[in-house]
Design a protein around this motif. Structure first.
Motif: not given
Length: 278
Positions: A191-195, A200-201, A203, A242, A244, A254, A257
């Motif tokens: 999973n990739i999230y905006d941070d 980005s983060l 996981c 995890k 960064h 995106r 990602q």
């Protein structure tokens, strides 16, 4: 990142690679490795001694098979101290002074600069800060971090051979291999999230194995994505990372990602017969 209070002395927090939980009997380690750099170095050469034989371990009186064995945790923490890598080892109330572990880390060219012991509901926690002997600074090389992780796990298996069946590393250099196998397809999650605007983060969760940390960092950096910091947890048969990450000092867009996720999945998933036929 678990934080426990009640320390007899404290390890000063800073920032970069840090999070280790070590243990010495039944071992399902929880290894966290925080990275500050995406660079890989080939200068680290480590000879990790093999664990004791089953006979020697049993004669030593440390082997036991029981469901009551505590869950060992190993965390390598790069964030809480700016000048050192903090290693924390928890294994119920079974941990001693861990002199053998500190000696093994010194053999990797590391110095143990300070230590702390505290108790909480999960057991006895042993924390110590380590630096590179040649520079006096914290460890940032992913290859050396992986060497630290494997050295700690091997040391746990050596002194607590019953932990071998609870670790993925038990297959690699343990006494008793794990009783179950992890289905890589089911266990792998990315999973990739905006941070924030600058990073980005990422996981990643998958089956653990020796060298996984270095391989993950290499895959990420091979597509020109920088690893700013990271946390690597080993929990029994699973590895949870995890990171960064950023692309040209910005959060990953995106489409990139998706490229990153696909690259990691391709590397981590189990090859199938159909794939092999192409």
């Amino acid at each position: 990142m678990a934080v426990a209070v009640m320390a007899s002395s404290t390890i000063t927090p800073h920032s970069t690679l840090q999070n280790v939980h070590l243990h010495r009997r039944a071992f399902v380690p929880h290894c966290r490795i925080l990275l500050n750099s995406g660079r890989l170095s080939s200068s680290v050469a480590v000879n990790i001694p093999q664990a004791l034989s089953t006979t020697a371990a049993v004669e030593g009186g440390s082997f036991s098979e029981t469901d009551a064995d505590p869950v060992p945790k190993v965390i390598i923490d790069q964030d809480s101290d700016a000048n050192a890598t903090v290693v924390e080892i928890t294994f119920g109330d079974r941990l001693g002074a861990l002199l053998d572990t500190m000696h093994a880390l010194k053999n990797l060219g590391l110095n143990v600069v300070k230590a702390n012991v505290f108790l909480d509901s999960s057991g006895k926690h042993n924390m110590f800060a380590i630096t590179r002997a040649d520079t006096g600074r914290k460890v940032e090389d992913p290859e050396l971090l992986e060497a630290i992780r494997l050295t700690i796990i091997n040391n746990l298996i050596e002194y607590h051979p019953e932990s071998s069946s609870q670790l993925a590393m038990g297959v690699a250099f343990g006494i008793v291999p794990p009783k179950q196998e992890v289905d890589v397809d089911i266990a792998t999650h990315i999973n990739i999230y905006d941070d924030g605007p600058d990073r980005s983060l990422l996981c990643v969760e998958s089956a653990d194995r020796p060298g996984l940390l270095v391989d993950l960092v290499k895959i990420i950096t091979d597509i020109n994505i920088a690893v700013k910091s990271g946390e690597f947890d080993t929990e029994g048969l699973l590895a949870k990372a995890k990171f960064h990450v950023s692309y040209r000092d910005k959060a990953i867009i995106r489409p990139l990602q998706q490229v990153l996720a696909n690259s990691l999945r391709y590397f981590l998933r189990r090859p199938t017969t159909e794939d092999a036929s192409f």
